[in-house]
Scaffold this active site. Structure first.
Site, mmCIF file in Angstrom:
data_model
loop_
_atom_site.group_PDB
_atom_site.id
_atom_site.type_symbol
_atom_site.label_atom_id
_atom_site.label_comp_id
_atom_site.label_asym_id
_atom_site.label_seq_id
_atom_site.Cartn_x
_atom_site.Cartn_y
_atom_site.Cartn_z
ATOM 1 N N GLN A 190 0.835 -1.215 0.000
ATOM 2 C CA GLN A 190 0.000 0.000 0.000
ATOM 3 C C GLN A 190 0.866 1.261 0.000
ATOM 4 O OE1 GLN A 190 -0.039 -2.461 2.220
ATOM 5 N NE2 GLN A 190 0.010 -1.693 4.338
ATOM 6 N N ASN A 213 10.056 -6.523 2.005
ATOM 7 C CA ASN A 213 9.721 -7.945 1.967
ATOM 8 C C ASN A 213 9.131 -8.319 0.599
ATOM 9 O OD1 ASN A 213 7.085 -7.011 1.927
ATOM 10 N ND2 ASN A 213 6.688 -7.494 4.070
ATOM 11 N N SER A 236 21.989 -11.493 0.895
ATOM 12 C CA SER A 236 23.350 -10.954 0.907
ATOM 13 C C SER A 236 24.402 -12.040 0.678
ATOM 14 C CB SER A 236 23.580 -10.276 2.259
ATOM 15 O OG SER A 236 24.733 -9.488 2.217
ATOM 16 N N GLN A 258 28.060 -11.833 7.016
ATOM 17 C CA GLN A 258 26.987 -11.954 6.025
ATOM 18 C C GLN A 258 26.004 -13.032 6.426
ATOM 19 O OE1 GLN A 258 26.509 -9.679 3.525
ATOM 20 N NE2 GLN A 258 28.142 -8.836 4.796
ATOM 21 N N HIS A 261 22.891 -12.257 8.452
ATOM 22 C CA HIS A 261 21.784 -11.460 7.912
ATOM 23 C C HIS A 261 20.520 -12.289 7.719
ATOM 24 C CE1 HIS A 261 22.954 -7.384 7.054
ATOM 25 N NE2 HIS A 261 24.100 -7.751 6.526
ATOM 26 N N GLU A 326 28.502 -9.842 -4.481
ATOM 27 C CA GLU A 326 28.063 -8.539 -3.964
ATOM 28 C C GLU A 326 29.229 -7.870 -3.214
ATOM 29 O OE1 GLU A 326 25.204 -8.960 -0.864
ATOM 30 O OE2 GLU A 326 24.551 -6.858 -0.941
ATOM 31 N N HIS A 327 29.820 -8.617 -2.274
ATOM 32 C CA HIS A 327 30.963 -8.131 -1.499
ATOM 33 C C HIS A 327 32.162 -9.035 -1.761
ATOM 34 C CE1 HIS A 327 27.361 -7.192 1.102
ATOM 35 N NE2 HIS A 327 27.911 -5.999 1.051
ATOM 36 N N ASP A 360 29.622 -1.444 5.499
ATOM 37 C CA ASP A 360 28.166 -1.398 5.702
ATOM 38 C C ASP A 360 27.736 -0.101 6.369
ATOM 39 O OD1 ASP A 360 27.484 -3.798 4.580
ATOM 40 O OD2 ASP A 360 27.619 -4.922 6.459
ATOM 41 N N GLU A 414 14.727 2.992 -45.001
ATOM 42 C CA GLU A 414 13.941 2.307 -43.964
ATOM 43 C C GLU A 414 12.440 2.447 -44.215
ATOM 44 O OE1 GLU A 414 15.327 3.565 -40.092
ATOM 45 O OE2 GLU A 414 17.184 2.414 -40.273
ATOM 46 N N HIS A 419 9.919 10.911 -42.163
ATOM 47 C CA HIS A 419 11.243 11.250 -41.639
ATOM 48 C C HIS A 419 12.053 11.971 -42.719
ATOM 49 C CE1 HIS A 419 10.186 8.409 -38.472
ATOM 50 N NE2 HIS A 419 11.348 8.591 -37.862
#
Lengths: 432, 432
Positions: A190, A213, A236, A258, A261, A326-327, A360, A414, A419
């Site tokens: 929402q 989420n 992660s 990591q 997490h 990622e890391h 981080d 074309e 054009h």
């Protein structure tokens, strides 16, 4: 945790399986989300208030949607001053790093007299989603908001659910430090709908960023096109490349940072010393005895963790590029030399004294980074994500004469005769 | 075509309706596309060959999927040399404009001794979808391929369907001029699947760009995540701002140059002179008598076209920003001054001698531009779309002492004790 040895005959099979490991669970919430978005679009504030009552157990009226300056003030006053100054340090460093990313415009006249340009402008209004509950991280507020403000976003709107009316005061403090302009106590699909379509209370924005989420992610996918969105972040990951010149306990802590997490997180060690790898694994077990999030970290490490043994550190490079982490932590003697050979990584942490966790919070670079091998084609969040380019082209009669005939010829080839006409009519080429 | 007058009482309602006009028809092909992608992923070349036989009426074996150097050579030899030199001019100008976009890296050491950096690298492999049939535009090959090569993409793979075995030789010539590395005669969702997942013949790429029909668009949406994709383009649009110092016939030609693309295209004129607006509309009708694509252009103009009359040209600015046009033509006496006040536009064409069509071919800037009001948050295709950023962070013991404690404190406040441990263990902070 599994151990792979790159010289083993079955390595390629095992490595490919590691790459293709599915860690995310798809929650099918799309039809629910579609209904919520349609309802917010149609009924605006009334729908927002109803969903907030239902999902956050919070009764509001429209005038209560916005979090007031007094509430923010009170939240800041309730925070530990040491934490506020840590947030201020983090914000200053993130701001300094991101200000350097502000791009320059390019304006020039070419050799036939055509005026050309590429101009950057900021997105006018952006929305930042901040999750409620345990994942309400003040550091994420800074990392998402500061690049937007550095880009020049005029109106930065934060939405954050407050289940049962509770909000994390540090999140509000981070919002104030980052310069957020409006905050609303709404969340879920929402809130995404309100940001995308607008309601009587919340004017619509042009781009929405921030983690959330499954409902939030599905809502972002659905409103994409109406507004811009950032990437949809996956679990992660960290890849540590370490030789035996490291303390195994330090590297183990990095892998766990990591793993803690999310049970779907993934921590991988590449080392050129199998014995060092075993000592790191032992240190992981030892740390797990004391960590507050040990259950999560252990589950992640057991299910998704890996130690990969290679003959030499140089052999890690092609594996790094395939993992596209990622890391990437390079805990080696000459990290810059190794980093220079890597193509695919969201962020690289150099040397034995740069644990990923420092990045981080207070390093300066962004902690919103590409997951799930997408560092092959995408980047961490930055100032450019809140800006867009406009190209400029200007001909006069002479320069149109220089380049126009080629355009008219290609247009006709074309089959696009209007054009061709639009060019030819200015050149008196007598084109039909 | 409708006429709106900004001082009329009902203008806001009519303008909002114009903005929200739905021009695209959603074709629901998603389940078909999902099945094709899954099949290509599972069966590779065999599936690709079957779908090519079915959809393109072309029987191939795996060795016939690739278009050979000899075929490309023969295609180029069959082209009108004047068209080839027009393509060469276009390519040189596009290359020159895009080379200026190559970003610089940033490496520095801050005042507490932390090494920081932001490094750009090219995507290793990219795929370019080129439609077959009437929409097989050689100019699009140049516009998509040249930025990739300017970025440093090592392997640029083109896929193009050849219905009944027929290919547009100019498309192959453009591919050679642009430096494309591999070309395969496959199209549709199956070609997108091959690029994303790879087959025995076609190795996978990291990013896919290029226009296509509803099947191709749905396939790109589905493989997003596995690979990067460019925007999903909607119908073309032009907004012309013109005063009565223009020849109405010129402006009418410009409006028609978008209208002829597609019945869903949209052409809008904003003028400060209602009588000039009427004369442009008359000129549109007059041009339509001779244009080859008159039926399409007329349908687009009748259904989606608009003339908006404003008291002064300055009044156009807020309307432009709300429309956020793909193409904005400023056919006025002082176009730069007006352009400087515009925030949202994909490309701006300056002055009376810059018809949008010159930018479609030989201007230099890209003609792949954000449609459907997405210029509020996105940009035309460029070099940066084929590159990604990696951040770099390096502490030594001293600089970690300077910034690490704040990181550890924030980590603990967020409940992430392994994060805190990974910093604290290096600082002997004695954190648990």
């Amino acid at each position: 945790m599994r151990t792979l040895v790159s010289t083993d005959a079955d390595f390629e099979t095992a490595f490919a399986a590691l790459l293709n490991m599915k860690r995310e669970t798809d929650e099918d919430v799309d039809s629910q989300v579609a209904a919520i978005l349609a309802d917010v679009r149609r009924r605006g504030d009334a729908a927002l208030i109803e969903y907030t009552a239902r999902f956050d157990r919070l009764e509001l009226n429209a005038s209560g949607l916005a979090i007031t300056a007094d509430e923010i003030e009170a939240a800041c006053a309730s925070c530990d001053p040491n934490l506020l100054s840590a947030l201020e340090l983090a914000a200053a460093r993130i701001r300094a790093f991101h200000h350097r990313q502000i791009p320059g415009d390019d304006h020039f006249v070419d050799d036939v007299g055509v005026r050309l340009g590429l101009r950057w402008t900021a997105v006018q209004a952006a929305g930042l989603y901040v999750p409620g509950g345990t994942a309400a991280y003040p550091s994420s507020v800074l990392m998402n908001a500061i690049p937007a403000k550095a880009a020049g976003v005029e109106r930065l709107v934060m939405v954050v659910p407050s289940p049962g009316g509770r909000l994390n005061p540090l999140v509000l403090a981070a919002a104030r430090i980052a310069g957020i302009d409006e905050i609303y106590r709404v969340g879920g699909a929402q809130a995404i709908g309100a940001l995308a379509y607008g309601t009587a209370t919340i004017r619509p924005v042009d781009k929405i960023v921030g983690p959330g989420n499954a409902y939030v992610a599905a809502a972002k996918r659905r409103v994409f096109g109406t507004v811009g969105i950032d990437m949809i972040a996956g679990p992660s990951e960290i890849l540590v490349v370490a030789d035996n010149g490291n303390d195994p306990g330090w590297i183990a802590a990095d892998l766990l940072s990591q793993a803690e997490h999310d049970t779907a997180a993934q921590s991988i060690l590449i080392t050129d010393d199998a014995e060092f790898g075993r000592r790191v694994a032992q240190a992981v077990d030892s740390h797990l005895k004391t960590l507050s999030r040990a259950a999560i970290a252990r589950d992640s490490w057991d299910r998704h963790g890996a130690v990969i043994v290679v003959p030499s550190l140089a052999d890690s490079v092609p594996l790094i590029d395939r993992i596209a982490p990622e890391h990437l932590e390079l805990a080696v003697a000459e990290p810059e030399a190794l980093a220079a050979r890597v193509r695919n990584a969201g962020a690289i942490f150099l040397g034995r004294f740069t644990p990923e966790a420092v990045g981080d919070y207070v390093g300066g670079p962004n902690h919103v980074l590409p997951t799930a091998r997408s560092a092959r084609f995408s980047s961490g969040l930055g100032v450019l994500d809140f800006m867009k380019r406009t190209s400029l082209l200007g001909c006069d009669a002479a320069s149109l004469r220089a380049i126009g005939p080629a355009a008219a010829r290609l247009a006709e080839a074309e089959g696009l005769s209007a054009h061709g006409l639009s060019v030819g009519i200015r050149l008196n080429l007598g084109m039909e």
